[in-house]
Scaffold this active site. Structure first.
Site, PDB file in Angstrom:
ATOM      1  N   HIS A  99      22.335 -45.127 -18.872  1.00  0.00           N
ATOM      2  CA  HIS A  99      22.068 -43.884 -18.127  1.00  0.00           C
ATOM      3  C   HIS A  99      21.158 -44.182 -16.957  1.00  0.00           C
ATOM      4  CE1 HIS A  99      19.248 -44.373 -21.480  1.00  0.00           C
ATOM      5  NE2 HIS A  99      18.320 -43.869 -20.667  1.00  0.00           N
ATOM      6  N   HIS A 101      18.322 -42.660 -14.620  1.00  0.00           N
ATOM      7  CA  HIS A 101      17.338 -41.582 -14.489  1.00  0.00           C
ATOM      8  C   HIS A 101      17.200 -41.221 -13.009  1.00  0.00           C
ATOM      9  CE1 HIS A 101      15.245 -41.910 -18.498  1.00  0.00           C
ATOM     10  NE2 HIS A 101      15.732 -43.141 -18.463  1.00  0.00           N
TER      11      HIS A 101
HETATM   12  P1  AMP Z   1      15.558 -44.361 -21.964  1.00  0.00           P
HETATM   13  O1  AMP Z   1      14.121 -44.535 -22.396  1.00  0.00           O
HETATM   14  O2  AMP Z   1      15.810 -44.927 -20.585  1.00  0.00           O
HETATM   15  O3  AMP Z   1      16.535 -44.851 -23.011  1.00  0.00           O
HETATM   16  O4  AMP Z   1      15.735 -42.811 -21.768  1.00  0.00           O
HETATM   17  C1  AMP Z   1      16.286 -41.958 -22.725  1.00  0.00           C
HETATM   18  C2  AMP Z   1      16.034 -40.565 -22.213  1.00  0.00           C
HETATM   19  O5  AMP Z   1      16.893 -39.676 -22.901  1.00  0.00           O
HETATM   20  C3  AMP Z   1      14.598 -40.073 -22.422  1.00  0.00           C
HETATM   21  O6  AMP Z   1      14.029 -39.758 -21.151  1.00  0.00           O
HETATM   22  C4  AMP Z   1      14.768 -38.846 -23.317  1.00  0.00           C
HETATM   23  O7  AMP Z   1      13.864 -37.812 -23.004  1.00  0.00           O
HETATM   24  C5  AMP Z   1      16.207 -38.454 -23.059  1.00  0.00           C
HETATM   25  N1  AMP Z   1      16.854 -37.743 -24.146  1.00  0.00           N
HETATM   26  C6  AMP Z   1      16.867 -38.061 -25.465  1.00  0.00           C
HETATM   27  N2  AMP Z   1      17.602 -37.191 -26.160  1.00  0.00           N
HETATM   28  C7  AMP Z   1      18.093 -36.304 -25.266  1.00  0.00           C
HETATM   29  C8  AMP Z   1      18.925 -35.158 -25.361  1.00  0.00           C
HETATM   30  N3  AMP Z   1      19.433 -34.746 -26.541  1.00  0.00           N
HETATM   31  N4  AMP Z   1      19.209 -34.468 -24.235  1.00  0.00           N
HETATM   32  C9  AMP Z   1      18.713 -34.871 -23.052  1.00  0.00           C
HETATM   33  N5  AMP Z   1      17.937 -35.943 -22.893  1.00  0.00           N
HETATM   34  C10 AMP Z   1      17.612 -36.656 -23.975  1.00  0.00           C
END
Ligand code: AMP
Ligand code: ZN
Length: 136
Positions: A99, A101
């Site tokens: 993903h 950001h």
């Molecule tokens: P990463 O640390 O780059 O793997 O980022 C994962 C991101 O996903 C974090 O910023 C979380 O806040 C976000 N996240 C986790 N679960 C969900 C969800 N159900 N809906 C939206 N964002 C999420």
């Protein structure tokens, strides 16, 4: 991937606040935003990280992240935007569905990046650049 949260979001099994969607890409609000308007851009197909994702799919999410950045800037009038991909736990990856950001930044918000930078030793930069080039 059955146990992947983002695949479940793509399928609609877990709710999300969608910002944009097309046949290959989904963009939705991060549930725990660094700042309001923090968007995640994902491919609908499951790939784990930057190593795993095909170049064309990376191009697709990058193009969408660019569009999101322009839209977030226009809609929310933020002072800046970070676009990042975290890969592997050491780099902060928590969800193993790649993903991008799109993080709105506000002057003085205090979310500094990359504290404690160092300098290269004599000859070290050339050596490391060569190593990386040879690995391409
Ligand atoms: P990463 O640390 O780059 O793997 O980022 C994962 C991101 O996903 C974090 O910023 C979380 O806040 C976000 N996240 C986790 N679960 C969900 C969800 N159900 N809906 C939206 N964002 C999420
Ligand atoms: Zn997934």
């Amino acid at each position: 991937m059955n146990d992947c949260i983002f695949c479940k979001i793509v399928k609609g099994d877990i709710p999300s606040t969608k910002v944009y969607e097309d046949e290959k890409i989904l963009a939705f609000l991060d549930i725990k935003p660094v700042n309001i308007g923090h968007v995640l851009v994902i491919p609908k197909e499951h790939f784990k990280d930057i190593y795993d994702i095909p170049e064309e799919t990376l191009a697709d999410i990058s193009k969408t992240a660019k569009r999101m950045s322009v839209a977030v800037k226009k809609a929310l009038g933020v002072d800046g935007i970070n676009v990042t991909v975290n890969n592997e736990p050491a780099a902060g990856q928590v969800i193993f569905h790649v993903h991008m950001h799109v993080i709105p930044r506000i002057k003085g918000d205090g979310f500094g990046l990359w504290h404690g930078r160092r300098d290269y030793r004599e000859g070290e930069a050339k050596e490391v650049a060569q190593k990386i080039s040879q690995a391409l």
